[in-house]
Design a protein around this motif. Structure first.
Motif, PDB file in Angstrom:
ATOM      1  N   SER A 138      -0.030  -5.333  15.578  1.00  0.00           N
ATOM      2  CA  SER A 138      -0.721  -4.099  15.208  1.00  0.00           C
ATOM      3  C   SER A 138      -1.771  -4.447  14.159  1.00  0.00           C
ATOM      4  O   SER A 138      -1.445  -5.014  13.124  1.00  0.00           O
ATOM      5  CB  SER A 138       0.313  -3.113  14.662  1.00  0.00           C
ATOM      6  OG  SER A 138      -0.307  -1.975  14.150  1.00  0.00           O
TER       7      SER A 138
ATOM      8  N   THR B  59       0.050  -6.677  11.391  1.00  0.00           N
ATOM      9  CA  THR B  59       1.510  -6.621  11.398  1.00  0.00           C
ATOM     10  C   THR B  59       1.992  -7.198  12.722  1.00  0.00           C
ATOM     11  O   THR B  59       1.597  -6.717  13.781  1.00  0.00           O
ATOM     12  CB  THR B  59       2.002  -5.168  11.269  1.00  0.00           C
ATOM     13  OG1 THR B  59       1.427  -4.602  10.102  1.00  0.00           O
ATOM     14  CG2 THR B  59       3.523  -5.104  11.169  1.00  0.00           C
TER      15      THR B  59
ATOM     16  N   ARG C  72      -8.307   2.172  13.139  1.00  0.00           N
ATOM     17  CA  ARG C  72      -9.181   2.067  11.986  1.00  0.00           C
ATOM     18  C   ARG C  72      -8.725   3.045  10.948  1.00  0.00           C
ATOM     19  O   ARG C  72      -8.347   4.166  11.245  1.00  0.00           O
ATOM     20  CB  ARG C  72     -10.615   2.376  12.398  1.00  0.00           C
ATOM     21  CG  ARG C  72     -11.317   1.144  12.926  1.00  0.00           C
ATOM     22  CD  ARG C  72     -12.574   1.498  13.641  1.00  0.00           C
ATOM     23  NE  ARG C  72     -13.482   2.257  12.795  1.00  0.00           N
ATOM     24  CZ  ARG C  72     -14.610   2.809  13.246  1.00  0.00           C
ATOM     25  NH1 ARG C  72     -14.933   2.699  14.516  1.00  0.00           N
ATOM     26  NH2 ARG C  72     -15.388   3.471  12.429  1.00  0.00           N
ATOM     27  N   ARG C  73      -8.681   2.571   9.721  1.00  0.00           N
ATOM     28  CA  ARG C  73      -8.268   3.421   8.610  1.00  0.00           C
ATOM     29  C   ARG C  73      -8.830   2.810   7.334  1.00  0.00           C
ATOM     30  O   ARG C  73      -9.146   1.632   7.308  1.00  0.00           O
ATOM     31  CB  ARG C  73      -6.741   3.480   8.547  1.00  0.00           C
ATOM     32  CG  ARG C  73      -6.135   2.172   8.088  1.00  0.00           C
ATOM     33  CD  ARG C  73      -4.653   2.255   7.915  1.00  0.00           C
ATOM     34  NE  ARG C  73      -3.965   2.128   9.181  1.00  0.00           N
ATOM     35  CZ  ARG C  73      -2.759   1.599   9.332  1.00  0.00           C
ATOM     36  NH1 ARG C  73      -2.111   1.179   8.275  1.00  0.00           N
ATOM     37  NH2 ARG C  73      -2.209   1.503  10.511  1.00  0.00           N
TER      38      ARG C  73
ATOM     39  N   VAL D 104      -3.739  -9.267  -0.481  1.00  0.00           N
ATOM     40  CA  VAL D 104      -2.343  -9.449  -0.873  1.00  0.00           C
ATOM     41  C   VAL D 104      -1.831 -10.781  -0.330  1.00  0.00           C
ATOM     42  O   VAL D 104      -1.300 -11.602  -1.072  1.00  0.00           O
ATOM     43  CB  VAL D 104      -1.452  -8.295  -0.367  1.00  0.00           C
ATOM     44  CG1 VAL D 104      -0.009  -8.487  -0.824  1.00  0.00           C
ATOM     45  CG2 VAL D 104      -1.992  -6.953  -0.849  1.00  0.00           C
ATOM     46  N   HIS D 105      -2.009 -10.987   0.979  1.00  0.00           N
ATOM     47  CA  HIS D 105      -1.477 -12.198   1.607  1.00  0.00           C
ATOM     48  C   HIS D 105      -2.563 -13.183   1.997  1.00  0.00           C
ATOM     49  O   HIS D 105      -2.293 -14.318   2.336  1.00  0.00           O
ATOM     50  CB  HIS D 105      -0.675 -11.848   2.852  1.00  0.00           C
ATOM     51  CG  HIS D 105       0.384 -10.832   2.615  1.00  0.00           C
ATOM     52  ND1 HIS D 105       0.115  -9.498   2.587  1.00  0.00           N
ATOM     53  CD2 HIS D 105       1.700 -10.955   2.392  1.00  0.00           C
ATOM     54  CE1 HIS D 105       1.236  -8.827   2.361  1.00  0.00           C
ATOM     55  NE2 HIS D 105       2.208  -9.684   2.233  1.00  0.00           N
TER      56      HIS D 105
ATOM     57  N   GLY E 263      -8.704   1.183   3.589  1.00  0.00           N
ATOM     58  CA  GLY E 263      -7.759   0.199   3.060  1.00  0.00           C
ATOM     59  C   GLY E 263      -8.061  -1.177   3.599  1.00  0.00           C
ATOM     60  O   GLY E 263      -9.000  -1.372   4.357  1.00  0.00           O
ATOM     61  N   PRO E 264      -7.252  -2.171   3.198  1.00  0.00           N
ATOM     62  CA  PRO E 264      -7.546  -3.551   3.569  1.00  0.00           C
ATOM     63  C   PRO E 264      -7.238  -3.811   5.037  1.00  0.00           C
ATOM     64  O   PRO E 264      -6.403  -3.136   5.635  1.00  0.00           O
ATOM     65  CB  PRO E 264      -6.586  -4.351   2.684  1.00  0.00           C
ATOM     66  CG  PRO E 264      -5.441  -3.426   2.432  1.00  0.00           C
ATOM     67  CD  PRO E 264      -6.026  -2.044   2.388  1.00  0.00           C
TER      68      PRO E 264
ATOM     69  N   THR F 139      -4.133  -1.044  17.885  1.00  0.00           N
ATOM     70  CA  THR F 139      -5.199  -1.237  16.898  1.00  0.00           C
ATOM     71  C   THR F 139      -5.653   0.125  16.423  1.00  0.00           C
ATOM     72  O   THR F 139      -5.636   1.089  17.172  1.00  0.00           O
ATOM     73  CB  THR F 139      -6.427  -1.954  17.503  1.00  0.00           C
ATOM     74  OG1 THR F 139      -6.997  -1.121  18.511  1.00  0.00           O
ATOM     75  CG2 THR F 139      -6.075  -3.299  18.075  1.00  0.00           C
TER      76      THR F 139
ATOM     77  N   ALA G 272       4.030  -8.290   7.849  1.00  0.00           N
ATOM     78  CA  ALA G 272       2.640  -7.860   7.789  1.00  0.00           C
ATOM     79  C   ALA G 272       1.883  -8.722   6.799  1.00  0.00           C
ATOM     80  O   ALA G 272       2.439  -9.138   5.786  1.00  0.00           O
ATOM     81  CB  ALA G 272       2.581  -6.398   7.352  1.00  0.00           C
ATOM     82  N   VAL G 273       0.618  -8.997   7.080  1.00  0.00           N
ATOM     83  CA  VAL G 273      -0.236  -9.638   6.091  1.00  0.00           C
ATOM     84  C   VAL G 273      -1.454  -8.742   5.878  1.00  0.00           C
ATOM     85  O   VAL G 273      -1.953  -8.135   6.820  1.00  0.00           O
ATOM     86  CB  VAL G 273      -0.686 -11.065   6.500  1.00  0.00           C
ATOM     87  CG1 VAL G 273       0.507 -11.990   6.636  1.00  0.00           C
ATOM     88  CG2 VAL G 273      -1.505 -11.057   7.777  1.00  0.00           C
ATOM     89  N   ALA G 274      -1.895  -8.624   4.625  1.00  0.00           N
ATOM     90  CA  ALA G 274      -3.027  -7.756   4.303  1.00  0.00           C
ATOM     91  C   ALA G 274      -4.006  -8.497   3.417  1.00  0.00           C
ATOM     92  O   ALA G 274      -3.613  -9.315   2.574  1.00  0.00           O
ATOM     93  CB  ALA G 274      -2.543  -6.494   3.596  1.00  0.00           C
TER      94      ALA G 274
ATOM     95  N   PHE H 140      -8.094  -1.992  11.064  1.00  0.00           N
ATOM     96  CA  PHE H 140      -9.418  -2.394  10.593  1.00  0.00           C
ATOM     97  C   PHE H 140      -9.985  -1.330   9.662  1.00  0.00           C
ATOM     98  O   PHE H 140      -9.925  -0.148   9.982  1.00  0.00           O
ATOM     99  CB  PHE H 140     -10.381  -2.531  11.773  1.00  0.00           C
ATOM    100  CG  PHE H 140     -10.039  -3.614  12.749  1.00  0.00           C
ATOM    101  CD1 PHE H 140     -10.366  -4.936  12.485  1.00  0.00           C
ATOM    102  CD2 PHE H 140      -9.413  -3.315  13.948  1.00  0.00           C
ATOM    103  CE1 PHE H 140     -10.071  -5.930  13.405  1.00  0.00           C
ATOM    104  CE2 PHE H 140      -9.112  -4.305  14.870  1.00  0.00           C
ATOM    105  CZ  PHE H 140      -9.438  -5.616  14.595  1.00  0.00           C
TER     106      PHE H 140
ATOM    107  N   SER I 266      -5.330  -5.293   7.841  1.00  0.00           N
ATOM    108  CA  SER I 266      -3.946  -5.757   7.853  1.00  0.00           C
ATOM    109  C   SER I 266      -3.484  -6.038   9.270  1.00  0.00           C
ATOM    110  O   SER I 266      -3.945  -5.411  10.226  1.00  0.00           O
ATOM    111  CB  SER I 266      -3.025  -4.759   7.159  1.00  0.00           C
ATOM    112  OG  SER I 266      -2.899  -3.600   7.932  1.00  0.00           O
TER     113      SER I 266
END
Lengths: 335, 335
Positions: A91, A136, A128-129, A55-56, A131-132, A126, A50-52, A94, A134
């Motif tokens: 995954s 995966t 929506r939540r 962080v990444h 947070g950043p 996909t 995963a990249v966020a 957004f 991300s």
């Protein structure tokens, strides 16, 4: 502010389904599942990363680059195993409904990466939540049955090879965060571009496949820094390693940065984002490994040797020998 | 406050690696990749779904239940395709280093789910980032080559079958949020427990596999509500559907809730979290489908019929016919 895509169905139909066009088993992303018919005599290689944002990748990174990198870090794992990429599932979370323009650029980056790596989207999810942002990705590749190159099988006496150059990704990240470093390090414009490109658009070393399959006793990709990843490989293989600091393969840009700031040596060794391949090659296979890499157009450098003594020794260019700490980039631990 | 797990290596070795013990290709989670040797004559079925705190589960939910549900929603997709589960990969994002006690309970839930569903952990990725706890799972199953049951292939004239009972998951979520409903709906203690259990511990209908493979022309699991998912299946298949509201399979708890509050009918039809299977069965296969389901111990109910006219018609119990809107639970759209 551009048009926002407010429905998952529209997001899939307009932006994601075109990325699955090269793979019949993706069923045009109109099913909840994809179907893959394995080829006889091949094993499948599976990996997830995963990249966020934050962080990444940086929130200022271009959507094309975020997409490229999300796929590249996974394909790099496949490359290190000697695997040929086949398909991936993605995954995306957004924080808010994405803008059409952002999605267009993001999928342009994915399309370019798919073409470069020979991999196709097979399915996804996909939502929506908070947070950043991300992404995966689960990537699937194939190797001849029983032939996956593992990271737990390095043996004392094997030479330690690294593809490409060391530390460009970490320096590229520093440059992306602080462009005054460009002048401080005395870089030419093309050297600066090189470092940024290496950070933003890592290129999985897929062309090293034959060399790894036919010659390596173990391999992994260097994503969290040479020190940490070599340490992981050593512990997993029950060996130690001795690295010769005079042999680190450095790009001219990294050499200039190091000349300007000796403290950079540690960051070259422990910085992440290289996506080069670390391979253990037994003495009897060294000549073939080099020949195979040359034929593939990939530079490989022997940095040292795996050892029975379970420590990481680093011989600095001026001759000091020190224990290398596994101070790589830990995406889990405290920042 | 208990001990926190601060290193990814410790998290893997102590908590996650034991979950991979039943699968040699997981390499004890000591590699970046897993290897899967496909069985000749079988296709692989691939699916990915993420669950996040606040969106798909409540912060008050037990770690065991969060784990179970994260795996169940993916295995439910496999079940609907007639697939036998094999392995899964899991990416977890923690907002803070998890406590050992929480991890123990989370992995206990995963272990229970693995055993119930016949699936094993093959690999994964963990990191820390701001935002809600989220668990993204990619599940892989197998079907006889060429036999995956799709959702795009329902035909006009096929009967619409639903496994189990409708709406328990949605009512369970309402109960979990507001326990005064227990009395308002006049539920017995065991009925209340049933609804909560259905919300927290969905059971993928894996035993319906033979029935689906041998008799269904199309199938999908109902995760976002009957209205929305049936609508998706219709659009994907280019058909419409007529549902007979007198035939909805309701548990006694749902019947009591409905008797206490007629407005619940809409929530039964559009509420998510059922994880039952919606199947299209051609007339010639109905008797076999029912017999196969009986043999598997799964109740199936025919709710209506797929139709050439591309609308969703719902005939309410009192006889009114209305167009059903796809008002299911959209994990992507606005709340």
């Amino acid at each position: 502010v551009g048009t926002r895509i407010d429905s998952e169905e529209a997001l899939i139909a307009r932006f994601l389904a075109p990325l699955a066009e090269g793979f019949a088993g993706g069923l045009g992303l109109r099913d909840d599942c994809a179907v893959l018919s394995p080829v006889a005599g091949e094993d499948l290689v599976l990996t997830v990363d995963a990249v966020a944002e934050g962080v990444h990748f940086l929130s200022s990174d271009a959507p094309e680059d975020i997409a490229w990198k999300a796929l590249a870090v996974n394909v790099s794992d496949l490359a290190a195993k000697g695997a040929r990429p086949i398909v991936y599932l993605m995954s995306i979370s957004f924080p808010a409904a994405p803008e059409a323009d952002w999605m267009l650029r993001f999928t342009d980056g994915l399309r370019a990466a798919q073409q470069a790596f020979g991999i196709v989207l097979a399915g996804g999810d996909t939502d929506r939540r908070p947070g950043p942002l991300s992404v995966t990705i689960t990537a699937i590749g194939s190797v001849p049955a029983g032939r996956m190159v593992q990271r737990t099988t390095a043996r004392a006496g094997d030479l330690i090879f690294l593809s490409g150059t060391l530390g460009d990704g970490a320096l590229g990240l520093e440059l992306a965060r602080d462009d005054t470093l460009h002048a401080n390090w005395g870089l030419t414009e093309s050297e600066g571009r090189h470092l940024l490109h290496r950070y933003r658009r890592p290129e999985p070393r897929l062309r090293l496949r034959e060399a790894l399959l036919s010659c390596a006793s173990a391999a992994m990709d260097v994503s969290d820094g040479l020190a940490k990843d070599l340490g992981s490989m050593c512990r997993a293989s029950g060996v130690g390693a001795r690295i010769d600091g005079t042999r680190l393969p450095l790009h001219s840009a990294a050499r200039k940065a190091l000349a300007a700031d000796a403290g950079i040596l540690g960051r070259l060794i422990s910085g992440g984002d290289d996506y080069e391949i670390l391979a253990a090659v037994p003495a009897s296979r060294i000549a073939d490994f080099r020949a195979c890499a040359v034929a593939a157009g990939i530079t490989v450098t022997d940095l040292g040797v795996f050892d029975t003594e379970p420590v990481l020794q680093f011989r600095a260019p001026e001759g000091t020998i020190m224990a290398l700490e596994s101070g790589g980039w830990d995406h889990f631990g405290p920042r």
